[in-house]
Design an enzyme around this catalytic site. Structure first.
Site, PDB file in Angstrom:
ATOM      1  N   HIS A   1       2.337  -9.328  -5.144  1.00  0.00           N
ATOM      2  CA  HIS A   1       2.668  -9.683  -3.535  1.00  0.00           C
ATOM      3  C   HIS A   1       1.804 -10.827  -3.041  1.00  0.00           C
ATOM      4  O   HIS A   1       0.587 -10.779  -2.810  1.00  0.00           O
ATOM      5  CB  HIS A   1       2.374  -8.412  -2.755  1.00  0.00           C
ATOM      6  CG  HIS A   1       2.781  -8.421  -1.239  1.00  0.00           C
ATOM      7  ND1 HIS A   1       3.212  -9.667  -0.780  1.00  0.00           N
ATOM      8  CD2 HIS A   1       3.087  -7.595  -0.162  1.00  0.00           C
ATOM      9  CE1 HIS A   1       3.700  -9.549   0.597  1.00  0.00           C
ATOM     10  NE2 HIS A   1       3.659  -8.206   0.754  1.00  0.00           N
TER      11      HIS A   1
ATOM     12  N   HIS B   1       3.032 -13.234   2.966  1.00  0.00           N
ATOM     13  CA  HIS B   1       2.937 -12.673   4.233  1.00  0.00           C
ATOM     14  C   HIS B   1       1.387 -12.575   4.758  1.00  0.00           C
ATOM     15  O   HIS B   1       0.943 -11.470   5.412  1.00  0.00           O
ATOM     16  CB  HIS B   1       3.500 -11.240   4.371  1.00  0.00           C
ATOM     17  CG  HIS B   1       4.797 -11.240   3.993  1.00  0.00           C
ATOM     18  ND1 HIS B   1       5.797 -10.091   3.645  1.00  0.00           N
ATOM     19  CD2 HIS B   1       5.909 -12.175   4.275  1.00  0.00           C
ATOM     20  CE1 HIS B   1       6.917 -10.449   3.387  1.00  0.00           C
ATOM     21  NE2 HIS B   1       7.020 -11.836   3.680  1.00  0.00           N
TER      22      HIS B   1
ATOM     23  N   TYR C   1      -1.362 -11.753   3.134  1.00  0.00           N
ATOM     24  CA  TYR C   1      -2.287 -10.746   2.523  1.00  0.00           C
ATOM     25  C   TYR C   1      -3.414 -11.765   1.706  1.00  0.00           C
ATOM     26  O   TYR C   1      -3.089 -12.929   1.663  1.00  0.00           O
ATOM     27  CB  TYR C   1      -1.672  -9.721   2.002  1.00  0.00           C
ATOM     28  CG  TYR C   1      -0.813  -9.020   3.113  1.00  0.00           C
ATOM     29  CD1 TYR C   1      -1.444  -8.202   4.055  1.00  0.00           C
ATOM     30  CD2 TYR C   1       0.479  -8.799   3.007  1.00  0.00           C
ATOM     31  CE1 TYR C   1      -0.622  -7.330   5.113  1.00  0.00           C
ATOM     32  CE2 TYR C   1       1.437  -8.215   3.971  1.00  0.00           C
ATOM     33  CZ  TYR C   1       0.710  -7.486   4.920  1.00  0.00           C
ATOM     34  OH  TYR C   1       1.483  -6.898   5.855  1.00  0.00           O
TER      35      TYR C   1
HETATM   36  C1  FNR Z   1       9.105  -5.400   5.200  1.00  0.00           C
HETATM   37  N1  FNR Z   1       8.754  -6.310   4.347  1.00  0.00           N
HETATM   38  C2  FNR Z   1       7.882  -6.479   3.156  1.00  0.00           C
HETATM   39  N2  FNR Z   1       7.593  -7.379   2.405  1.00  0.00           N
HETATM   40  C3  FNR Z   1       6.948  -7.160   1.405  1.00  0.00           C
HETATM   41  O1  FNR Z   1       6.746  -8.159   0.666  1.00  0.00           O
HETATM   42  N3  FNR Z   1       6.259  -5.930   1.009  1.00  0.00           N
HETATM   43  C4  FNR Z   1       6.535  -4.926   1.730  1.00  0.00           C
HETATM   44  O2  FNR Z   1       6.047  -3.750   1.477  1.00  0.00           O
HETATM   45  C5  FNR Z   1       7.429  -5.204   2.913  1.00  0.00           C
HETATM   46  N4  FNR Z   1       7.474  -4.030   4.031  1.00  0.00           N
HETATM   47  C6  FNR Z   1       8.285  -4.307   5.179  1.00  0.00           C
HETATM   48  C7  FNR Z   1       8.838  -2.986   5.812  1.00  0.00           C
HETATM   49  C8  FNR Z   1       9.822  -3.177   6.494  1.00  0.00           C
HETATM   50  C9  FNR Z   1       9.960  -2.024   7.421  1.00  0.00           C
HETATM   51  C10 FNR Z   1      10.429  -4.232   6.875  1.00  0.00           C
HETATM   52  C11 FNR Z   1      11.586  -4.479   7.779  1.00  0.00           C
HETATM   53  C12 FNR Z   1      10.148  -5.417   6.289  1.00  0.00           C
HETATM   54  C13 FNR Z   1       9.528  -7.501   4.408  1.00  0.00           C
HETATM   55  C14 FNR Z   1      10.903  -7.610   3.527  1.00  0.00           C
HETATM   56  O3  FNR Z   1      10.707  -7.226   2.180  1.00  0.00           O
HETATM   57  C15 FNR Z   1      11.926  -8.563   3.791  1.00  0.00           C
HETATM   58  O4  FNR Z   1      11.335  -9.811   3.391  1.00  0.00           O
HETATM   59  C16 FNR Z   1      12.132  -8.990   5.257  1.00  0.00           C
HETATM   60  O5  FNR Z   1      12.798  -7.531   6.022  1.00  0.00           O
HETATM   61  C17 FNR Z   1      13.259  -9.901   5.424  1.00  0.00           C
HETATM   62  O6  FNR Z   1      14.460  -9.722   4.817  1.00  0.00           O
HETATM   63  P1  FNR Z   1      15.691  -8.801   5.568  1.00  0.00           P
HETATM   64  O7  FNR Z   1      15.239  -7.571   6.516  1.00  0.00           O
HETATM   65  O8  FNR Z   1      15.983 -10.053   6.813  1.00  0.00           O
HETATM   66  O9  FNR Z   1      16.842  -8.583   4.680  1.00  0.00           O
END
Ligand code: FNR
Length: 370
Positions: free
Chosen positions: A181, A184, A186
């Protein structure tokens, strides 16, 4: 002429290194905060199984690599024997349905506070700059952070080693591979992005120095489990947790060019159009230089619907498309895309509750007519 159904590009097979995927609709990593005491629970078996199709690719929710990696309640870990054992039946169940399952390895760095840290110590980071309080993704709670402690350069190998051990543990738990990861805001991004990283040692300053930590982790993990089992997630264009970069294009390009040296399986990039507010902004084409420069499989995510995903495949902007919210609320998403069926709406208020059913495993499947 036969009445063949038209081929839907999202549903064509794709060979990703050693893995034969039957379609290109990937479960994005989704934190769900239902792993009590950082141990995955049995309710996750049903959740992941529901979202598994034969030859489908799934990425787990972000999973903490160590006790300092935590910043949210009830997120799973992969640093203890108990956690490894708890993952096994979940991974086994996904495999039994023919899925390919990677574990997302996570360290939150300064996106934490002392309540989540061993002995109430300060969270660690590249910096000692405090993150301002932030509204959580559920739009309701406000997260408060503790001033982080800047890691000394001589402490960094230990964190790299924690990633390596976590990757080893993930393989022991049965996962097919890991996704580092690096997105975002982190810990890894706290090194990569120049809004955060204010170091003057070999881990700060130039692009090369800021990416050193990420690449040391990639190298250690690839050496441990094999580069063909390693992916990384990046979000050079995003600004989560005060982690913007003054030149995201250069950062993204430098990273993929460097990743090529390790021959890792895939690079997973969150779209620039997926900004903090969740709105579609910008253009997916900003990722094209990264896509062209990277030698492995290229995954994209962020605000995709069925048509966007099809276009990304047809136009060659991506090999695979990861879906977050739509997959969360539609366990049979590939099937729905195949039939162009209506989608369940997602319930944002239930994204992060500790309920083991509601908003988790109770989203309905399509009614079958057979
Ligand atoms: C996330 N996202 C996310 N990203 C990541 O790298 N690790 C994670 O654990 C999470 N957790 C997470 C929880 C929830 C409830 C949401 C809505 C989003 C981001 C996710 O992987 C994704 O990149 C974004 O939601 C954008 O894609 P969608 O939702 O537009 O298809």
């Amino acid at each position: 002429m036969s009445e063949e159904t038209p081929v839907i590009p999202l549903l064509t097979p794709y060979k990703m290194g050693p893995f034969n995927l039957c379609h290109r609709v990937v479960l994005a990593p989704l934190t769900r905060q239902k792993s009590f005491n950082n141990v995955p629970q049995s309710h996750a078996i049903l959740y992941y199984c529901q979202r598994t199709s034969k030859g489908g690719f799934l990425i787990s929710e972000a999973t903490c690599i160590s006790d300092t990696a935590r910043g949210y309640p009830n997120t799973p870990g992969i640093w203890t024997k108990q956690q490894i054992e708890a993952w096994k039946p979940i991974v086994d169940a996904v495999h039994a349905k023919g899925g390919i399952f990677f574990c997302q390895l996570w360290h939150v760095g300064r996106v934490s506070n002392k309540d989540f840290q061993p002995n109430g110590q300060a969270p660690i980071s590249s910096t000692d700059k405090l993150l301002m309080p932030q509204v959580r993704a559920n739009g309701i709670d406000v997260a408060h952070f503790t001033p982080p402690r800047r890691l000394r350069a001589d402490e960094i190998p230990q964190i790299v080693n924690d990633f390596r051990l976590a990757a080893k543990n993930a393989i022991e738990a049965g996962f097919d591979g890991v996704e580092i990861h690096g997105a975002h805001g982190y810990l890894i991004e706290q090194f990569m992005k120049d809004q955060v990283n204010d170091r003057t040692d070999e881990y700060g300053g130039s692009l090369e120095n800021r990416c050193r930590f990420a690449l040391e982790i990639v190298e250690a993990v690839a050496n441990e489990i094999g580069a063909e089992k390693v992916g990384i997630r990046l979000s050079p264009f995003a600004d989560y947790a005060e982690s913007a970069d003054s030149n995201p294009e250069a950062l993204g390009l430098y990273m993929v060019e460097s990743l090529n040296k390790y021959g890792i399986l895939y690079c997973h990039v969150v779209e620039p159009r997926m900004m903090t507010a969740g709105e579609k902004l910008g253009s997916p084409h900003s990722l094209l230089p990264m896509r062209k420069a990277f030698n492995g499989a290229f995954l994209v995510a962020g605000g995709y619907d069925r048509d966007d995903g099809i276009n990304a495949i047809v136009e060659g902007h991506a090999d695979l498309v990861a879906y977050g919210r739509l997959f969360l609320s539609n366990p049979d998403l590939p099937k729905r895309f195949e039939l162009n069926a209506p989608l369940n709406a997602y319930n944002r208020a239930k994204f992060y509750t500790d309920d083991p059913v509601i908003g988790y495993t109770d989203y309905p499947f399509l009614e079958t007519t057979s």
